[in-house]
Design an enzyme around this catalytic site. Structure first.
Site, PDB file in Angstrom:
ATOM      1  N   ASN A  22       0.868  -1.187   0.000  1.00  0.00           N
ATOM      2  CA  ASN A  22       0.000   0.000   0.000  1.00  0.00           C
ATOM      3  C   ASN A  22       0.899   1.229   0.000  1.00  0.00           C
ATOM      4  O   ASN A  22       1.489   1.565   1.017  1.00  0.00           O
ATOM      5  CB  ASN A  22      -0.896  -0.036   1.248  1.00  0.00           C
ATOM      6  CG  ASN A  22      -1.752   1.208   1.383  1.00  0.00           C
ATOM      7  OD1 ASN A  22      -1.810   2.037   0.478  1.00  0.00           O
ATOM      8  ND2 ASN A  22      -2.420   1.338   2.526  1.00  0.00           N
ATOM      9  N   TRP A  23       0.992   1.862  -1.145  1.00  0.00           N
ATOM     10  CA  TRP A  23       1.890   3.013  -1.258  1.00  0.00           C
ATOM     11  C   TRP A  23       1.322   4.260  -0.587  1.00  0.00           C
ATOM     12  O   TRP A  23       2.019   5.263  -0.447  1.00  0.00           O
ATOM     13  CB  TRP A  23       2.159   3.330  -2.737  1.00  0.00           C
ATOM     14  CG  TRP A  23       2.987   2.325  -3.459  1.00  0.00           C
ATOM     15  CD1 TRP A  23       3.392   1.092  -3.010  1.00  0.00           C
ATOM     16  CD2 TRP A  23       3.525   2.461  -4.778  1.00  0.00           C
ATOM     17  NE1 TRP A  23       4.142   0.459  -3.970  1.00  0.00           N
ATOM     18  CE2 TRP A  23       4.239   1.271  -5.064  1.00  0.00           C
ATOM     19  CE3 TRP A  23       3.464   3.462  -5.754  1.00  0.00           C
ATOM     20  CZ2 TRP A  23       4.896   1.068  -6.285  1.00  0.00           C
ATOM     21  CZ3 TRP A  23       4.116   3.264  -6.977  1.00  0.00           C
ATOM     22  CH2 TRP A  23       4.829   2.081  -7.230  1.00  0.00           C
ATOM     23  N   LYS A  24       0.044   4.201  -0.229  1.00  0.00           N
ATOM     24  CA  LYS A  24      -0.624   5.370   0.378  1.00  0.00           C
ATOM     25  C   LYS A  24      -0.447   6.593  -0.531  1.00  0.00           C
ATOM     26  O   LYS A  24      -0.455   6.443  -1.747  1.00  0.00           O
ATOM     27  CB  LYS A  24      -0.114   5.593   1.805  1.00  0.00           C
ATOM     28  CG  LYS A  24      -0.235   4.297   2.644  1.00  0.00           C
ATOM     29  CD  LYS A  24      -0.027   4.489   4.102  1.00  0.00           C
ATOM     30  CE  LYS A  24      -0.194   3.149   4.819  1.00  0.00           C
ATOM     31  NZ  LYS A  24      -0.092   3.239   6.262  1.00  0.00           N
TER      32      LYS A  24
ATOM     33  N   HIS B  54      -9.541   1.196   5.030  1.00  0.00           N
ATOM     34  CA  HIS B  54      -8.265   1.396   5.729  1.00  0.00           C
ATOM     35  C   HIS B  54      -8.486   2.363   6.890  1.00  0.00           C
ATOM     36  O   HIS B  54      -9.261   3.312   6.777  1.00  0.00           O
ATOM     37  CB  HIS B  54      -7.215   1.936   4.750  1.00  0.00           C
ATOM     38  CG  HIS B  54      -5.836   1.885   5.315  1.00  0.00           C
ATOM     39  ND1 HIS B  54      -5.385   2.803   6.232  1.00  0.00           N
ATOM     40  CD2 HIS B  54      -4.828   1.006   5.129  1.00  0.00           C
ATOM     41  CE1 HIS B  54      -4.152   2.482   6.574  1.00  0.00           C
ATOM     42  NE2 HIS B  54      -3.784   1.401   5.920  1.00  0.00           N
TER      43      HIS B  54
ATOM     44  N   GLU C 253      -6.836   4.730   7.914  1.00  0.00           N
ATOM     45  CA  GLU C 253      -6.570   6.147   7.582  1.00  0.00           C
ATOM     46  C   GLU C 253      -7.772   6.773   6.887  1.00  0.00           C
ATOM     47  O   GLU C 253      -8.023   7.967   7.028  1.00  0.00           O
ATOM     48  CB  GLU C 253      -5.289   6.248   6.738  1.00  0.00           C
ATOM     49  CG  GLU C 253      -4.065   5.982   7.605  1.00  0.00           C
ATOM     50  CD  GLU C 253      -2.850   5.428   6.864  1.00  0.00           C
ATOM     51  OE1 GLU C 253      -2.844   5.448   5.622  1.00  0.00           O
ATOM     52  OE2 GLU C 253      -1.927   4.969   7.548  1.00  0.00           O
TER      53      GLU C 253
ATOM     54  N   GLU D 181      -5.172  -4.896  10.700  1.00  0.00           N
ATOM     55  CA  GLU D 181      -4.154  -3.861  10.898  1.00  0.00           C
ATOM     56  C   GLU D 181      -4.446  -3.117  12.197  1.00  0.00           C
ATOM     57  O   GLU D 181      -5.281  -2.203  12.218  1.00  0.00           O
ATOM     58  CB  GLU D 181      -4.191  -2.846   9.748  1.00  0.00           C
ATOM     59  CG  GLU D 181      -3.832  -3.404   8.406  1.00  0.00           C
ATOM     60  CD  GLU D 181      -3.261  -2.322   7.485  1.00  0.00           C
ATOM     61  OE1 GLU D 181      -2.157  -2.530   6.984  1.00  0.00           O
ATOM     62  OE2 GLU D 181      -3.895  -1.267   7.304  1.00  0.00           O
TER      63      GLU D 181
ATOM     64  N   GLY E 151       2.714   2.412  10.834  1.00  0.00           N
ATOM     65  CA  GLY E 151       3.672   3.503  10.671  1.00  0.00           C
ATOM     66  C   GLY E 151       4.454   3.841  11.931  1.00  0.00           C
ATOM     67  O   GLY E 151       5.109   4.877  12.000  1.00  0.00           O
TER      68      GLY E 151
ATOM     69  N   SER F  16       3.582  -1.975  10.313  1.00  0.00           N
ATOM     70  CA  SER F  16       5.028  -2.014  10.532  1.00  0.00           C
ATOM     71  C   SER F  16       5.676  -3.341  10.140  1.00  0.00           C
ATOM     72  O   SER F  16       6.635  -3.783  10.772  1.00  0.00           O
ATOM     73  CB  SER F  16       5.376  -1.644  11.975  1.00  0.00           C
ATOM     74  OG  SER F  16       4.995  -0.305  12.246  1.00  0.00           O
TER      75      SER F  16
HETATM   76  O1  LIG Z   1      -1.260   0.804   6.881  1.00  0.00           O
HETATM   77  C1  LIG Z   1      -0.488  -0.055   6.489  1.00  0.00           C
HETATM   78  C2  LIG Z   1      -0.720  -0.773   5.234  1.00  0.00           C
HETATM   79  O2  LIG Z   1      -2.012  -0.588   4.776  1.00  0.00           O
HETATM   80  C3  LIG Z   1       0.738  -0.372   7.244  1.00  0.00           C
HETATM   81  O3  LIG Z   1       1.609   0.690   7.118  1.00  0.00           O
HETATM   82  P1  LIG Z   1       3.116   0.519   7.647  1.00  0.00           P
HETATM   83  O4  LIG Z   1       3.626  -0.770   7.048  1.00  0.00           O
HETATM   84  O5  LIG Z   1       3.823   1.722   7.139  1.00  0.00           O
HETATM   85  O6  LIG Z   1       3.026   0.430   9.133  1.00  0.00           O
END
Ligand SMILES: O=C(CO)COP(=O)(O)O
Length: 249
Positions: free
Chosen positions: A9-11, A97, A99, A164, A170, A209
């Site tokens: 997931n590149w966000k 997600h 976020e 998650e 993160g 993470s």
């Molecule tokens: O939200 C995530 C993947 O969707 C996880 O992010 P990180 O791997 O940066 O913790």
């Protein structure tokens, strides 16, 4: 047999040049050392999907989006319909997600509607669930996850569930393998309760993470079918280490 799946997931990261380079590195490495039997998906921002689709066509790396709308078309300024994604060659979509739940008021009901629409368009939904730090501290982790499963997954769901824990995203602090194991066992029991026989085979991913250092211990957990990777998916070497850490089963 369950096919393992590693999703990047590149966000909100990636401009044309660096995205194409990242994909080029991934494909070159996978040509040298194939990860046969593992499904690999990258989910760049919407703006990169049309550009990366031709680069990924016919390769072992599938293309995913990070969200979609629940309607097929219409007056939804700034939104993207599932059919617009499949039209580009997108095969997967991340939904719910944390976020998006945090920043865009995404709730279980909208996630469920999106999962229905995505599946109808031929996309594989990857539905995210997970407790916040507060919910964890107050002993509400399982209740939260239970409600999210009931609320976010539609009848007949055939997609992927991504666990998650919000506090692990993160932060560099992944959940411990023991914690993941017990939460995944709880998720599995809920899935079976909700879906019966088909709940036994739905794939459950862990995200939060995941990196080159901890991937092997996380992916070795028997009922963890793969990982949803954020930060480390932006670094081809780290992402590939995670892909290659999938155990032979
Ligand atoms: O939200 C995530 C993947 O969707 C996880 O992010 P990180 O791997 O940066 O913790």
């Amino acid at each position: 047999m369950t096919t393992p799946i590693i999703v990047g997931n590149w966000k909100m990261n990636g401009l044309s040049a660096d995205s194409a380079d990242r994909v080029k590195s991934l494909l070159a490495a996978l040509a040298e050392r194939p990860a046969t039997g593992t499904e690999i998906v990258i989910c760049p921002p919407f703006t990169q999907l049309g550009l990366l689709a031709p680069q990924l066509k016919g390769t072992p790396v599938a293309l995913g989006a990070q969200n979609c709308h629940m309607d097929e078309k219409g007056a939804h300024t700034g939104d993207i319909a599932p059919g617009m994604l499949t039209d580009l060659g997108v095969s997967h979509v991340i939904l719910g997600h944390s976020e998006r739940r945090r920043d865009h008021g995404e709730v279980d009901e909208t996630v469920r509607e999106k999962a229905v629409a995505a599946a109808k368009a031929g996309l594989t939904p990857i539905v995210c669930i997970g407790e916040t730090e507060d919910q964890r501290q107050s002993g509400e982790a399982q209740d939260t996850i239970g409600w999210q499963i009931k609320g976010s997954l539609p009848d007949g769901f055939t997609g992927v569930v991504a666990y998650e824990p919000v506090w692990a995203i993160g932060t560099g602090l992944a959940a411990t393998p023991d914690d993941i194991k017990s939460t995944v066992a709880f998720i599995r029991a809920e899935l079976v309760r909700q879906f019966g026989e088909s709940g036994k085979t739905l794939r459950i991913l862990y995200g939060g993470s995941v990196d080159a250092g901890n991937a092997a211990s996380i992916l070795a957990i028997p009922d963890v079918a793969g990982a949803l990777v954020g930060g480390a998916s932006l670094k081809p070497d780290a992402f590939l280490s995670i892909v290659y850490a999938v155990p032979a089963r």
